[in-house]
Design an enzyme around this catalytic site. Sequence first.
Site, PDB file in Angstrom:
ATOM      1  N   CYS A 105     131.763  46.905  51.504  1.00 30.32           N
ATOM      2  CA  CYS A 105     131.625  48.035  50.585  1.00 30.32           C
ATOM      3  C   CYS A 105     131.675  49.372  51.342  1.00 30.32           C
ATOM      4  CB  CYS A 105     130.363  47.882  49.734  1.00 30.32           C
ATOM      5  SG  CYS A 105     130.411  48.903  48.255  1.00 30.32           S
ATOM      6  N   HIS A 208     130.806  42.355  47.637  1.00 32.17           N
ATOM      7  CA  HIS A 208     129.546  42.052  48.322  1.00 32.17           C
ATOM      8  C   HIS A 208     129.362  40.546  48.493  1.00 32.17           C
ATOM      9  CE1 HIS A 208     127.530  46.008  48.631  1.00 32.17           C
ATOM     10  NE2 HIS A 208     128.298  46.312  47.603  1.00 32.17           N
ATOM     11  N   GLU A 210     127.510  39.053  50.466  1.00 31.63           N
ATOM     12  CA  GLU A 210     126.094  38.700  50.707  1.00 31.63           C
ATOM     13  C   GLU A 210     125.366  38.439  49.391  1.00 31.63           C
ATOM     14  OE1 GLU A 210     127.137  41.697  50.514  1.00 31.63           O
ATOM     15  OE2 GLU A 210     125.567  42.952  49.609  1.00 31.63           O
TER      16      GLU A 210
END
Length: 238
Positions: A105, A208, A210
């Site tokens: 990002c 993202h 994660e």
Amino acid sequence: MNPLIGITCSIDEQADRLQLNAAYLEAVEAAGGVPVLLAGGREVALEVISRLDGILFTGGVDLDPAYFGEDPLPGLGEVSPRRDLFEVELCRTAHRLGVPSLGICRGCQLMAIALGGDVYQDIPSQLPNALQHAQRGPRFHKSHGVTVTPGSRLARIAGTDGLRVNSFHHQSVRRLPQGASVCAVAPDGVVEAFEDKSHPFWLGVQWHPEGLWHEDEASRALFRSLVDAAREVASRGR
Ligand code: MN
């Protein structure tokens, strides 16, 4: 020995506090890396990098558009001058020294800006026909598709030419740095990932992973590929 992966932290400039979503740390740890949290001044950036095997540039607020020669547009969000100083130095040094790096990002945008590229400061006002990239669903929800460039490093990592991803950004890479190439685009043409093939491992993704890795093999593969590249570069020496 497992490779040391530096992870950049956010700075809450008002409260003078560092912040990091634990998901970044957990994803690196699950991929076999040893997470090391990073923050500091420009000198620290130069000093710490020789002790790291890889770097994860994390998400966060917008970069100061002065880094690409623009004044702020009305749609620009919050900026973090101390974080910018540290990360721009770290990013340039990581690129120069061949330190494997993954940007997520803001981290993806940083990897473009620090090396001479730029971003749209605000997608909704500058690209009015774009999709909704600031999704309102939860982190684990994949809200839009991306087309992955065949033959790219990302295509090898993900094992596919199409992915669905989450989307929590209002900026995106506009001009790539010299030597970089797009490796994923959204259906509206927004750049969702880029890489530098001349570097041992230099990849930025706009989504993202994660927030997805618990459920999503392609996201786990992204973190694994960073850790594996870090291990390999460390074993042969930079
Ligand atoms: Mn998106």
